[in-house]
Motif scaffolding. Structure first.
Motif, PDB file in Angstrom:
ATOM      1  N   ASN A   5      63.080  46.781  60.992  1.00  0.00           N
ATOM      2  CA  ASN A   5      63.682  46.999  59.674  1.00  0.00           C
ATOM      3  C   ASN A   5      62.614  47.383  58.650  1.00  0.00           C
ATOM      4  O   ASN A   5      61.491  46.866  58.700  1.00  0.00           O
ATOM      5  CB  ASN A   5      64.356  45.703  59.187  1.00  0.00           C
ATOM      6  CG  ASN A   5      65.780  45.594  59.705  1.00  0.00           C
ATOM      7  OD1 ASN A   5      66.253  46.468  60.422  1.00  0.00           O
ATOM      8  ND2 ASN A   5      66.446  44.520  59.347  1.00  0.00           N
ATOM      9  N   ASN A   6      62.960  48.272  57.756  1.00  0.00           N
ATOM     10  CA  ASN A   6      62.053  48.708  56.678  1.00  0.00           C
ATOM     11  C   ASN A   6      60.814  49.447  57.177  1.00  0.00           C
ATOM     12  O   ASN A   6      59.823  49.527  56.465  1.00  0.00           O
ATOM     13  CB  ASN A   6      61.619  47.525  55.797  1.00  0.00           C
ATOM     14  CG  ASN A   6      62.815  46.814  55.204  1.00  0.00           C
ATOM     15  OD1 ASN A   6      63.758  47.460  54.760  1.00  0.00           O
ATOM     16  ND2 ASN A   6      62.792  45.483  55.245  1.00  0.00           N
ATOM     17  N   ARG A   7      60.838  49.926  58.432  1.00  0.00           N
ATOM     18  CA  ARG A   7      59.716  50.728  58.930  1.00  0.00           C
ATOM     19  C   ARG A   7      60.157  52.178  59.025  1.00  0.00           C
ATOM     20  O   ARG A   7      61.317  52.468  59.316  1.00  0.00           O
ATOM     21  CB  ARG A   7      59.276  50.310  60.335  1.00  0.00           C
ATOM     22  CG  ARG A   7      59.013  48.848  60.528  1.00  0.00           C
ATOM     23  CD  ARG A   7      57.582  48.471  60.201  1.00  0.00           C
ATOM     24  NE  ARG A   7      57.504  47.030  60.022  1.00  0.00           N
ATOM     25  CZ  ARG A   7      57.229  46.175  60.998  1.00  0.00           C
ATOM     26  NH1 ARG A   7      56.956  46.601  62.200  1.00  0.00           N
ATOM     27  NH2 ARG A   7      57.185  44.885  60.757  1.00  0.00           N
ATOM     28  N   VAL A   8      59.198  53.061  58.834  1.00  0.00           N
ATOM     29  CA  VAL A   8      59.433  54.496  59.042  1.00  0.00           C
ATOM     30  C   VAL A   8      58.665  54.905  60.298  1.00  0.00           C
ATOM     31  O   VAL A   8      57.450  54.683  60.384  1.00  0.00           O
ATOM     32  CB  VAL A   8      58.952  55.319  57.825  1.00  0.00           C
ATOM     33  CG1 VAL A   8      59.065  56.817  58.114  1.00  0.00           C
ATOM     34  CG2 VAL A   8      59.753  54.946  56.585  1.00  0.00           C
ATOM     35  N   GLY A  30      66.432  49.253  63.623  1.00  0.00           N
ATOM     36  CA  GLY A  30      66.435  49.272  62.164  1.00  0.00           C
ATOM     37  C   GLY A  30      65.448  50.211  61.501  1.00  0.00           C
ATOM     38  O   GLY A  30      65.399  50.293  60.268  1.00  0.00           O
ATOM     39  N   ALA A  31      64.650  50.936  62.296  1.00  0.00           N
ATOM     40  CA  ALA A  31      63.675  51.855  61.685  1.00  0.00           C
ATOM     41  C   ALA A  31      64.378  53.106  61.151  1.00  0.00           C
ATOM     42  O   ALA A  31      65.401  53.529  61.689  1.00  0.00           O
ATOM     43  CB  ALA A  31      62.628  52.267  62.719  1.00  0.00           C
ATOM     44  N   LYS A  56      69.112  55.847  59.540  1.00  0.00           N
ATOM     45  CA  LYS A  56      68.492  56.841  58.677  1.00  0.00           C
ATOM     46  C   LYS A  56      67.618  57.702  59.588  1.00  0.00           C
ATOM     47  O   LYS A  56      66.721  57.168  60.265  1.00  0.00           O
ATOM     48  CB  LYS A  56      67.615  56.104  57.647  1.00  0.00           C
ATOM     49  CG  LYS A  56      67.814  56.536  56.226  1.00  0.00           C
ATOM     50  CD  LYS A  56      67.021  55.642  55.309  1.00  0.00           C
ATOM     51  CE  LYS A  56      66.803  56.342  54.001  1.00  0.00           C
ATOM     52  NZ  LYS A  56      65.958  55.558  53.099  1.00  0.00           N
ATOM     53  N   GLY A  82      59.852  58.116  53.373  1.00  0.00           N
ATOM     54  CA  GLY A  82      58.773  57.229  52.925  1.00  0.00           C
ATOM     55  C   GLY A  82      57.583  57.381  53.848  1.00  0.00           C
ATOM     56  O   GLY A  82      57.655  58.063  54.877  1.00  0.00           O
ATOM     57  N   ASP A  85      54.995  54.318  59.025  1.00  0.00           N
ATOM     58  CA  ASP A  85      54.453  53.031  59.476  1.00  0.00           C
ATOM     59  C   ASP A  85      54.148  53.037  60.973  1.00  0.00           C
ATOM     60  O   ASP A  85      53.308  52.290  61.451  1.00  0.00           O
ATOM     61  CB  ASP A  85      55.480  51.906  59.231  1.00  0.00           C
ATOM     62  CG  ASP A  85      55.876  51.788  57.777  1.00  0.00           C
ATOM     63  OD1 ASP A  85      54.995  51.484  56.957  1.00  0.00           O
ATOM     64  OD2 ASP A  85      57.065  52.030  57.454  1.00  0.00           O
TER      65      ASP A  85
END
Ligand SMILES: NC(=O)c1ccc[n+]([C@@H]2O[C@H](COP(=O)([O-])OP(=O)(O)OC[C@H]3O[C@@H](n4cnc5c(N)ncnc54)[C@H](O)[C@@H]3O)[C@@H](O)[C@H]2O)c1
Length: 263
Positions: A5-8, A30-31, A56, A82, A85
């Motif tokens: 989660n919250n990683r690109v 969740g990436a 996404k 973004g 990562d």
């Protein structure tokens, strides 16, 4: 909560095969995923598939052997999703030719994608991640761990990926940047690459002989590599750095012969 989660994540050569399954697995965790490939249409189609599952995702045309193409790709990913990562340097090509038949042009072509492409990926990831940190995952091969007849250009390139990985891990550490860099060494995986070059997927003497050399008794699937890549991207592997993760059904571990067969 997804493990990413919250990683690109950027997956090169992600339109099909090991890269596509890795992109799917990272999105499922969740990436936000950028899929890049020289096959831009294939990359965009997979991104659409992932968006259909609520992820996404974007698909980009990208030639990893080109410095300019890397600059455009990294800028687009940063703008759309973004800063990166996780980078999976997966794009690669195989060449099966004897030393005598391998021209310098052949050798350089393989190197331009498999070696230059990974070098440029590491360089761009360092610039994007810096002190923020991240995880770089380089797809080498069992070909990066041993020799073979008829594949000098490919094995040379994959050996180089193995050591570039360790150099990147060491350099990030000396800079005090929390960037981990590891390599994955797939064995014989069932993808378009091996279907084209070895005839996998059809019943022939060559593939049956190859299968006989795999202790696990089957060829690998793209999911086998995707699980390994998710592990190396996630925090669960935070103490794994500069390592070689061999995912090959035991191929490199030895010869699985019955004791009486050896005598
Ligand atoms: N399949 C195997 O048995 C196996 C084993 C060990 C390692 N590997 C490595 O795994 C990676 C993926 O292999 P695969 O089996 O999925 O191969 P594949 O041929 O099925 O897919 C490779 C993808 O890379 C893309 N690509 C090729 N050149 C590119 C370039 N210049 N820039 C961007 N994208 C490019 C292709 O369009 C394709 O979508 C490769 O690095 C390969 O060497 C594969």
């Amino acid at each position: 909560m997804g493990r990413l989660n919250n990683r690109v994540a950027l997956v090169t050569g992600g339109a099909r095969g090991l890269g596509a399954e890795t992109a799917r697995a990272m999105a499922a965790e969740g990436a936000a995923v950028a899929i890049s490939d020289v096959d831009g249409a294939g990359a965009r189609a997979l991104a659409e598939e992932l968006r259909g599952h609520g992820a996404k995702a974007i698909g980009l045309e990208h030639d990893v052997s080109s410095e300019e193409s890397w600059a455009t790709t990294m800028a687009t990913v940063a703008k759309e999703l973004g800063p990166v990562d996780v980078l999976v340097n997966n794009a690669g090509i195989l060449l099966v030719k004897t030393i005598a038949d391998t021209s310098l042009e052949d050798f350089r072509k393989v190197s331009s994608i498999n070696v230059d492409g990974v070098f440029l990926g590491i360089k761009n990831a360092f610039a994007a991640m810096g002190a923020r940190g991240g995880s770089i995952i380089n797809i080498s091969s069992i070909a990066g761990l041993m020799g073979a007849a008829g594949q000098i250009a490919y094995h040379a390139s994959k050996g180089s990926v193995r050591l570039m990985t360790k150099c990147a891990a060491m350099e990030a550490a000396t800079l005090g940047w929390p960037i981990r860099c590891n390599s994955i060494h797939p064995g014989i995986m069932d993808t378009v690459m091996t279907q084209t070059h070895y005839g996998l997927g059809s019943d022939n003497a060559n593939t049956n002989a190859m299968l006989g050399m795999v202790p696990s008794g089957r060829f690998g699937t793209p999911a086998d590599i995707a699980f390994a890549a998710v592990y190396l991207a996630a925090d669960e592997s935070s103490y794994v750095n500069g390592a070689e993760l061999v995912v090959d059904g035991g191929y490199m571990a030895g010869r699985a012969m019955r004791p009486d067969a050896a005598s």
